[in-house]
Design a protein around this motif. Structure first.
Motif, PDB file in Angstrom:
ATOM      1  N   UNK A  93     -87.204  -7.360   9.043  1.00 16.95           N
ATOM      2  CA  UNK A  93     -87.670  -5.979   9.218  1.00 16.95           C
ATOM      3  C   UNK A  93     -89.076  -5.786   8.651  1.00 16.95           C
ATOM      4  N   UNK A  94     -89.304  -6.285   7.449  1.00  9.87           N
ATOM      5  CA  UNK A  94     -90.621  -6.119   6.809  1.00  9.87           C
ATOM      6  C   UNK A  94     -91.729  -6.762   7.634  1.00  9.87           C
ATOM      7  N   UNK A  95     -91.511  -7.993   8.063  1.00  7.61           N
ATOM      8  CA  UNK A  95     -92.553  -8.693   8.814  1.00  7.61           C
ATOM      9  C   UNK A  95     -92.792  -8.066  10.178  1.00  7.61           C
ATOM     10  N   UNK A  96     -91.739  -7.561  10.795  1.00  5.10           N
ATOM     11  CA  UNK A  96     -91.902  -6.866  12.074  1.00  5.10           C
ATOM     12  C   UNK A  96     -92.770  -5.622  11.888  1.00  5.10           C
ATOM     13  N   UNK A  98     -94.895  -4.949   9.449  1.00  6.43           N
ATOM     14  CA  UNK A  98     -96.255  -5.316   9.034  1.00  6.43           C
ATOM     15  C   UNK A  98     -97.098  -5.704  10.245  1.00  6.43           C
ATOM     16  N   UNK A  99     -96.568  -6.571  11.101  1.00  3.85           N
ATOM     17  CA  UNK A  99     -97.347  -7.030  12.258  1.00  3.85           C
ATOM     18  C   UNK A  99     -97.573  -5.884  13.237  1.00  3.85           C
ATOM     19  N   UNK A 100     -96.567  -5.067  13.478  1.00  6.98           N
ATOM     20  CA  UNK A 100     -96.765  -3.920  14.373  1.00  6.98           C
ATOM     21  C   UNK A 100     -97.800  -2.961  13.782  1.00  6.98           C
ATOM     22  N   UNK A 101     -97.806  -2.817  12.472  1.00  6.87           N
ATOM     23  CA  UNK A 101     -98.822  -1.996  11.819  1.00  6.87           C
ATOM     24  C   UNK A 101    -100.216  -2.560  12.024  1.00  6.87           C
ATOM     25  N   UNK A 102    -100.326  -3.882  11.981  1.00 10.42           N
ATOM     26  CA  UNK A 102    -101.622  -4.527  12.227  1.00 10.42           C
ATOM     27  C   UNK A 102    -102.084  -4.268  13.662  1.00 10.42           C
ATOM     28  N   UNK A 103    -101.147  -4.281  14.606  1.00  6.61           N
ATOM     29  CA  UNK A 103    -101.498  -3.997  16.001  1.00  6.61           C
ATOM     30  C   UNK A 103    -102.012  -2.563  16.107  1.00  6.61           C
ATOM     31  N   UNK A 104    -101.319  -1.621  15.475  1.00  4.90           N
ATOM     32  CA  UNK A 104    -101.750  -0.216  15.507  1.00  4.90           C
ATOM     33  C   UNK A 104    -103.152  -0.093  14.910  1.00  4.90           C
ATOM     34  N   UNK A 105    -103.377  -0.777  13.790  1.00 11.22           N
ATOM     35  CA  UNK A 105    -104.697  -0.721  13.146  1.00 11.22           C
ATOM     36  C   UNK A 105    -105.795  -1.290  14.044  1.00 11.22           C
ATOM     37  N   UNK A 106    -105.426  -2.217  14.930  1.00 15.58           N
ATOM     38  CA  UNK A 106    -106.402  -2.900  15.778  1.00 15.58           C
ATOM     39  C   UNK A 106    -106.443  -2.382  17.212  1.00 15.58           C
ATOM     40  N   UNK A 107    -105.766  -1.259  17.482  1.00 15.90           N
ATOM     41  CA  UNK A 107    -105.701  -0.759  18.858  1.00 15.90           C
ATOM     42  C   UNK A 107    -107.094  -0.556  19.445  1.00 15.90           C
ATOM     43  N   UNK A 108    -108.003   0.042  18.690  1.00 14.33           N
ATOM     44  CA  UNK A 108    -109.349   0.293  19.226  1.00 14.33           C
ATOM     45  C   UNK A 108    -110.033  -1.013  19.607  1.00 14.33           C
ATOM     46  N   UNK A 109    -109.929  -2.023  18.752  1.00  9.20           N
ATOM     47  CA  UNK A 109    -110.552  -3.316  19.048  1.00  9.20           C
ATOM     48  C   UNK A 109    -109.899  -3.964  20.267  1.00  9.20           C
ATOM     49  N   UNK A 110    -108.589  -3.848  20.373  1.00  5.00           N
ATOM     50  CA  UNK A 110    -107.879  -4.424  21.520  1.00  5.00           C
ATOM     51  C   UNK A 110    -108.322  -3.732  22.802  1.00  5.00           C
ATOM     52  N   UNK A 111    -108.454  -2.415  22.754  1.00  2.63           N
ATOM     53  CA  UNK A 111    -108.881  -1.655  23.937  1.00  2.63           C
ATOM     54  C   UNK A 111    -110.323  -2.002  24.311  1.00  2.63           C
TER      55      UNK A 111
END
Length: 120
Positions: A93-96, A98-111
């Motif tokens: 649960x924790x690692x899931x 954390x990684x999803x949080x990293x994706x959210x933090x990087x949404x602008x860069x991904x877009x």
């Protein structure tokens, strides 16, 4: 093997869907979402494996390596770890999260990367 001699653990714990990525605010073409989902799943599973291995005894680690060398599927390895690693479900649960949080933090860069790829 990772750089620190920790074995790469083959897991099937994380199941990230394209719909989850869309709900997080990612507006990418279907293929890019699928590729990102696979990457996120792989990242989560790798981190779960790294953390879980730290809890194993030397004997258990050898048993895990043997299972993997013999081609045990990820779900079998996950079940094996679940019975031997304290707080395994919490590690998942924790690692899931954390990684999803990293994706959210990087949404602008991904877009932005998507826009640059389309122009390229």
């Amino acid at each position: 093997m990772n750089n620190d001699n920790t074995p790469q653990v083959n897991l099937d714990e994380a199941l990230i869907t394209i719909d989850q990525l869309r709900e997080m605010g990612l507006n990418l073409p279907e293929q890019q979402l699928q590729e990102l989902a696979v990457h996120v799943q792989d990242t989560i599973n790798e981190r779960i494996g790294e953390e879980a291995v730290e809890s194993l005894t030397g004997e258990q680690l050898e048993e895990l390596i043997t299972m993997q060398d013999n081609g045990a599927p990820g779900d079998q390895i996950s079940e094996w770890l679940r019975t031997r690693v304290p707080d395994y479900e919490q590690i998942v649960e924790d690692n899931t999260m954390i990684v999803l949080g990293e994706v959210v933090d990087d949404i602008d860069a991904i877009q932005r990367q998507k826009s640059e790829t389309e122009r390229g």
